[in-house]
Design an enzyme around this catalytic site. Structure first.
Site, PDB file in Angstrom:
ATOM      1  N   ASP A 146     -46.630  19.834 -42.696  1.00 17.24           N
ATOM      2  CA  ASP A 146     -47.439  20.524 -43.692  1.00 17.24           C
ATOM      3  C   ASP A 146     -45.921  20.890 -44.939  1.00 17.24           C
ATOM      4  O   ASP A 146     -44.883  20.590 -44.954  1.00 17.24           O
ATOM      5  CB  ASP A 146     -47.178  21.683 -42.222  1.00 17.24           C
ATOM      6  CG  ASP A 146     -48.144  23.341 -43.822  1.00 17.24           C
ATOM      7  OD1 ASP A 146     -49.148  22.785 -44.910  1.00 17.24           O
ATOM      8  OD2 ASP A 146     -47.831  24.292 -43.172  1.00 17.24           O
ATOM      9  N   ASP A 148     -45.915  24.492 -46.641  1.00 21.89           N
ATOM     10  CA  ASP A 148     -45.026  25.802 -46.643  1.00 21.89           C
ATOM     11  C   ASP A 148     -45.191  26.188 -45.349  1.00 21.89           C
ATOM     12  O   ASP A 148     -45.830  25.989 -44.499  1.00 21.89           O
ATOM     13  CB  ASP A 148     -46.356  27.447 -47.339  1.00 21.89           C
ATOM     14  CG  ASP A 148     -46.383  26.710 -48.950  1.00 21.89           C
ATOM     15  OD1 ASP A 148     -45.651  26.944 -49.524  1.00 21.89           O
ATOM     16  OD2 ASP A 148     -47.166  26.402 -49.064  1.00 21.89           O
ATOM     17  N   ASP A 154     -42.688  29.994 -47.557  1.00 18.98           N
ATOM     18  CA  ASP A 154     -43.754  30.587 -48.220  1.00 18.98           C
ATOM     19  C   ASP A 154     -43.553  30.488 -48.847  1.00 18.98           C
ATOM     20  O   ASP A 154     -43.044  31.461 -50.652  1.00 18.98           O
ATOM     21  CB  ASP A 154     -44.626  31.130 -46.994  1.00 18.98           C
ATOM     22  CG  ASP A 154     -46.345  31.370 -47.935  1.00 18.98           C
ATOM     23  OD1 ASP A 154     -46.446  30.430 -47.451  1.00 18.98           O
ATOM     24  OD2 ASP A 154     -46.811  32.228 -47.440  1.00 18.98           O
ATOM     25  N   THR A 182     -50.697  19.189 -47.421  1.00 18.37           N
ATOM     26  CA  THR A 182     -51.280  19.885 -47.851  1.00 18.37           C
ATOM     27  C   THR A 182     -52.105  20.463 -48.335  1.00 18.37           C
ATOM     28  O   THR A 182     -53.250  19.793 -48.402  1.00 18.37           O
ATOM     29  CB  THR A 182     -50.105  20.084 -48.940  1.00 18.37           C
ATOM     30  OG1 THR A 182     -49.818  21.603 -49.859  1.00 18.37           O
ATOM     31  CG2 THR A 182     -49.860  19.467 -50.230  1.00 18.37           C
ATOM     32  N   ASP A 362     -52.990  34.629 -48.729  1.00 13.57           N
ATOM     33  CA  ASP A 362     -53.952  34.055 -49.379  1.00 13.57           C
ATOM     34  C   ASP A 362     -55.107  33.439 -48.491  1.00 13.57           C
ATOM     35  O   ASP A 362     -55.037  33.049 -46.701  1.00 13.57           O
ATOM     36  CB  ASP A 362     -53.522  33.158 -50.296  1.00 13.57           C
ATOM     37  CG  ASP A 362     -52.878  31.620 -49.522  1.00 13.57           C
ATOM     38  OD1 ASP A 362     -52.710  31.443 -48.315  1.00 13.57           O
ATOM     39  OD2 ASP A 362     -52.836  30.646 -50.724  1.00 13.57           O
ATOM     40  N   LYS A 370     -57.494  18.500 -42.423  1.00 21.65           N
ATOM     41  CA  LYS A 370     -56.271  17.767 -42.432  1.00 21.65           C
ATOM     42  C   LYS A 370     -56.798  16.618 -41.072  1.00 21.65           C
ATOM     43  O   LYS A 370     -56.104  15.411 -40.850  1.00 21.65           O
ATOM     44  CB  LYS A 370     -55.028  18.202 -42.129  1.00 21.65           C
ATOM     45  CG  LYS A 370     -54.772  19.664 -43.298  1.00 21.65           C
ATOM     46  CD  LYS A 370     -53.789  19.918 -42.753  1.00 21.65           C
ATOM     47  CE  LYS A 370     -52.921  20.820 -43.513  1.00 21.65           C
ATOM     48  NZ  LYS A 370     -50.883  21.423 -43.969  1.00 21.65           N
ATOM     49  N   ASP A 393     -46.823  24.510 -38.940  1.00 16.41           N
ATOM     50  CA  ASP A 393     -46.682  26.056 -38.375  1.00 16.41           C
ATOM     51  C   ASP A 393     -48.272  26.766 -38.549  1.00 16.41           C
ATOM     52  O   ASP A 393     -47.597  27.683 -37.601  1.00 16.41           O
ATOM     53  CB  ASP A 393     -46.095  26.812 -39.218  1.00 16.41           C
ATOM     54  CG  ASP A 393     -47.212  26.866 -40.830  1.00 16.41           C
ATOM     55  OD1 ASP A 393     -46.651  28.566 -41.072  1.00 16.41           O
ATOM     56  OD2 ASP A 393     -47.204  26.018 -41.362  1.00 16.41           O
TER      57      ASP A 393
END
Length: 467
Positions: A146, A148, A154, A182, A362, A370, A393
């Site tokens: 991933d 962020d 982030d 991502t 957001d 994914k 995460d």
């Protein structure tokens, strides 16, 4: 006797009130399983028995027992004892040497020496992570990340002066494919992704990686919709000098989703159905924004919709509300569950894979997820799941990394510093454990350019636009 009856009635009424309140909480807020990992919580309870009985020496036996249950679960699936103990237990792609991982972890952190503090959720998470790395060892062929809060803070960009850069370089040199999977979806415009990770590409090139090694680096954007590959291109500087730079170039869908490949093909999903899902989700999200008085911006992309803090200009538009700088977690989670419920109830039923998640600042709905992205990479590179790792995460049900568990062994981290620690263990399998110290990747402001020739101005990571 009368007093005792009255007391009993009073207690009973209070008990009923408490149960009613608990029922409201269950109905109107997140279900307990939505904000925790049931498997790790179950392991925590198992270890707690030994702790309460003051028998920490039996921790190892507990981990051995869990290993046995996992092996049985891999053979029998939903009929296994583990499935009965942990409802909803998903696929486990490899054996997990939990006892060996626990013993190594205990040598450093001395869990068995503690008298008052029992093994925590995070400690068990770390042990499971370590066991997964130990099992794959040198068989690792593809490691996906991933972005962020995994490779960089982030909303930040990748800073090359970090141990993560060196670790990724060593993996590429060792023949491992490295991919960033991502939610950020900027189409096939490589320069927009380079704003976030262009400094990493420059670092890899400056460190002398060969063309073949650089081409082992990929970015999968929009969860599963856009694939880009690192390639060395010749460019002319403003001074007229010809230079070579590592860039992200599109991989055509016809190539990575070719008919001969046994993998998902999101580029060829029905466009009318894609738009129908986005239409349904847009109506729900805009309704939530209005009902919750959120000072946010809404954006619709080719294969995603989202909302994010709207900035000072939204205060005048929504005088009584919040979200111009930060949206409360409760509001973000509420929108996630409203979207999930609305899409589950849509008619005709939604059959396309999709992902709804709280990104921390957001909320997004993406077409695809994914699991599709990682499975497509596995098919394209001809790599089986037991030779893969996915690092992220967000493995709770309001996150977007959890879908990857269906197709790949996963590592659950909480920040870039933990990513560095995991990479230290990964490289240790190759005899390269000293190549990374576990220090976090430092975020640089989102306005920083990826390289000397990257677009200038402020980059909005939400919209993918320069201003």
């Amino acid at each position: 006797m009368v007093k005792n009856c009255e007391l009993f009635k009073f207690v009973l009424i209070k008990l009923i009130d408490i149960l009613d309140i608990m029922d409201v909480v269950r109905r109107n807020y997140l279900l307990p399983g939505e904000k925790r990992d049931i498997f790790i919580e179950w392991m925590k309870d198992m270890l707690n028995h030994s702790f309460v009985l003051n028998l920490p020496s039996t921790f190892g036996e507990t981990f051995t027992f869990v290993e046995t249950l996992i092996d049985e679960h891999r053979r029998n699936g939903v009929s296994s004892r583990l499935s009965k103990a942990v409802p909803g237990m998903g696929r486990v792609h490899t054996p997990l040497p939990l006892r060996r991982a626990y013993e190594e972890y205990d040598k450093k952190y001395c869990i068995t020496q503690r008298k008052f503090i029992r093994p925590s959720f995070n400690e068990i998470r770390h042990i499971v992570n370590l066991a997964q790395v130990m099992e794959i060892g040198k068989n690792l062929k593809l490691i996906s990340f991933d972005g962020d809060q995994t490779l960089y803070s982030d909303g930040g960009n990748f800073e090359p002066d970090s141990s993560l850069s060196n670790a990724l370089k060593e993996l590429l040199k060792a023949g491992v494919y490295v991919a960033v999977v991502t939610a950020a979806g900027y189409g096939l415009v490589g320069s927009k992704y380079e704003v976030r990770i262009g400094t990493l590409l420059k670092y890899l090139q400056d460190e002398g990686l060969t063309k073949t090694e650089l081409e082992r680096f990929y970015v999968m954007g929009g969860e599963c919709n856009y694939l880009l590959n690192c390639s060395v291109l010749e460019e002319t500087t403003e001074a007229g000098e010809l230079v070579q730079r590592a860039r992200l170039v599109p991989v055509l869908p016809e190539v990575w989703q070719a008919p001969v490949l046994v993998g998902p093909k999101p580029a060829f999903w029905d466009k009318d159905e894609v738009n129908r899902v986005l239409d349904v989700a847009e109506k729900i999200m805009k309704g939530c924004i209005e009902d919750l008085h959120l000072r946010v911006q809404f954006v619709r992309k080719e294969r995603a919709i989202g909302m994010f803090p709207g900035g000072p200009k939204m205060v005048a538009q929504v005088p009584v509300g919040h979200g111009s700088n930060k949206v409360k977690r409760e509001a973000l989670d509420e929108i996630v569950f409203m979207l999930k419920e609305g899409l589950q109830q849509a008619q005709p039923p939604v059959e396309l894979p999709y992902c709804v998640f709280n990104g921390g600042r957001d909320v997004w709905l993406d077409i695809g997820n994914k699991s599709v992205g990682v499975a497509a990479m596995q098919a394209y590179l001809n790599i089986s799941p037991d030779s893969c790792l996915y690092v992220g995460d967000q493995f709770l049900n309001t996150g977007n990394d959890i879908a990857a568990r269906a197709v790949s062994p996963c590592i659950w981290i909480s920040n870039p510093s933990e990513t560095g620690k995991i990479l230290q263990h990964v490289l240790k399998q190759y005899g390269l454990g000293d190549k990374v110290t576990g220090e976090p990747a430092t975020a640089v402001p989102s306005s920083a350019s990826a390289s000397s020739s990257a677009p200038t101005g402020v980059f909005n990571a939400f919209t993918g636009q320069m201003s």
